[in-house]
Design an enzyme around this catalytic site. Sequence first.
Site, PDB file in Angstrom:
ATOM      1  N   LYS A  50      -8.936  40.513  19.228  1.00 40.94           N
ATOM      2  CA  LYS A  50      -9.103  41.242  17.965  1.00 40.94           C
ATOM      3  C   LYS A  50     -10.488  40.968  17.382  1.00 40.94           C
ATOM      4  O   LYS A  50     -11.164  41.879  16.886  1.00 40.94           O
ATOM      5  CB  LYS A  50      -7.975  40.849  16.990  1.00 40.94           C
ATOM      6  N   GLN A  94      -1.614  35.749  12.793  1.00 37.81           N
ATOM      7  CA  GLN A  94      -1.078  35.960  14.142  1.00 37.81           C
ATOM      8  C   GLN A  94       0.375  35.474  14.242  1.00 37.81           C
ATOM      9  O   GLN A  94       0.681  34.339  13.895  1.00 37.81           O
ATOM     10  CB  GLN A  94      -1.965  35.233  15.175  1.00 37.81           C
ATOM     11  N   ASP A 117      -2.567  44.645   9.052  1.00 38.93           N
ATOM     12  CA  ASP A 117      -1.687  44.537  10.218  1.00 38.93           C
ATOM     13  C   ASP A 117      -0.282  45.061   9.882  1.00 38.93           C
ATOM     14  O   ASP A 117       0.615  45.037  10.720  1.00 38.93           O
ATOM     15  CB  ASP A 117      -1.613  43.061  10.655  1.00 38.93           C
TER      16      ASP A 117
END
Length: 275
Positions: A50, A94, A117
């Site tokens: 990413k 994450q 996200d």
Amino acid sequence: MSALILDGKTLAKQREQMLKQRVDKLELKPVLATILVGDDPASATYVQMKVNACGRVGMGSRSVTLPETTSTEELLATISELNNDPQVCGILLQHPVPAQIDERACFDAISIRKDVDGVTTQGFGRMAMGEQAFGSATPAGIMTLLDHYGIELAGKHAVVVGRSPILGKPMAAMLLNANCTVTVCHSRTADLADQIGRADIVVGAVGKPELIRAAWIKDGAVVVDAGYHPGGLGDIEKDGLESRVSALTPVPGGVGPMTINALISQTLEAAELFA
Ligand code: NAP
């Protein structure tokens, strides 16, 4: 019939060129903050991919790495700092975090404006209601891929296998918003093969190699596989599918690159909204 290959790798590359042009127009470089808790090598690789994608489109990134022993309170404090940092446009925490951490509380602490996200409860609710919100990155990337290849959704029967908060559930909501008739299957579904046999669109989001058997899938279906396992296996067995389904995502090179692309696209959108 030879299936249309839904090539996420090539599409993501093309979209990166367009994103770069948009980034170049901004006065301030958008910054994505990534938070990695613990030392799981797969998670570290995903975060690095990413960060690399941010670099390719000219965006900045700030990598925060926290030890395996981090508490919920410590992680919440980090998120709060990033929420208040005007240079940070988007925050990626994450998944998964170590077991002692309340992951939901930490996801929900991310400011809705920086939830690029698409992991907050509020963002999910807004997306499900069809309001402006950043979608969860993997299903959002899948929707972009289906749209790019002109896959018709309205009136189709979509079967999503998996109901996780980051993938199955938002996938089902996005397909419903696109006027599919949606069935969601999970570990307690009694007749998985029958459900899949009725699908015009099958989404594998289950996390078990080839759990979904090729023989269950009807001719002409659209096959989307979010799984990735050692040996290049997905959640869906592909044997013989290419000659009888209408479209399918390769593994790798299908959903994975589109997930990263959705994340950086949404970070740029967040930056444009700030600007
Ligand atoms: P997850 O949180 O483990 O959820 C798995 C889902 O599959 C659960 O809803 C579970 O049902 C369901 N399930 C498990 N066994 C089943 C069975 N025998 N029959 C039917 N359903 C079953 O996984 P996730 O995070 O959603 O990820 C799913 C897959 O997508 C994984 O392969 C993961 O690696 C992949 N993924 C890929 C990307 C990408 O960028 N390509 C991103 C995220 C995830 P219950 O709810 O009943 O337990």
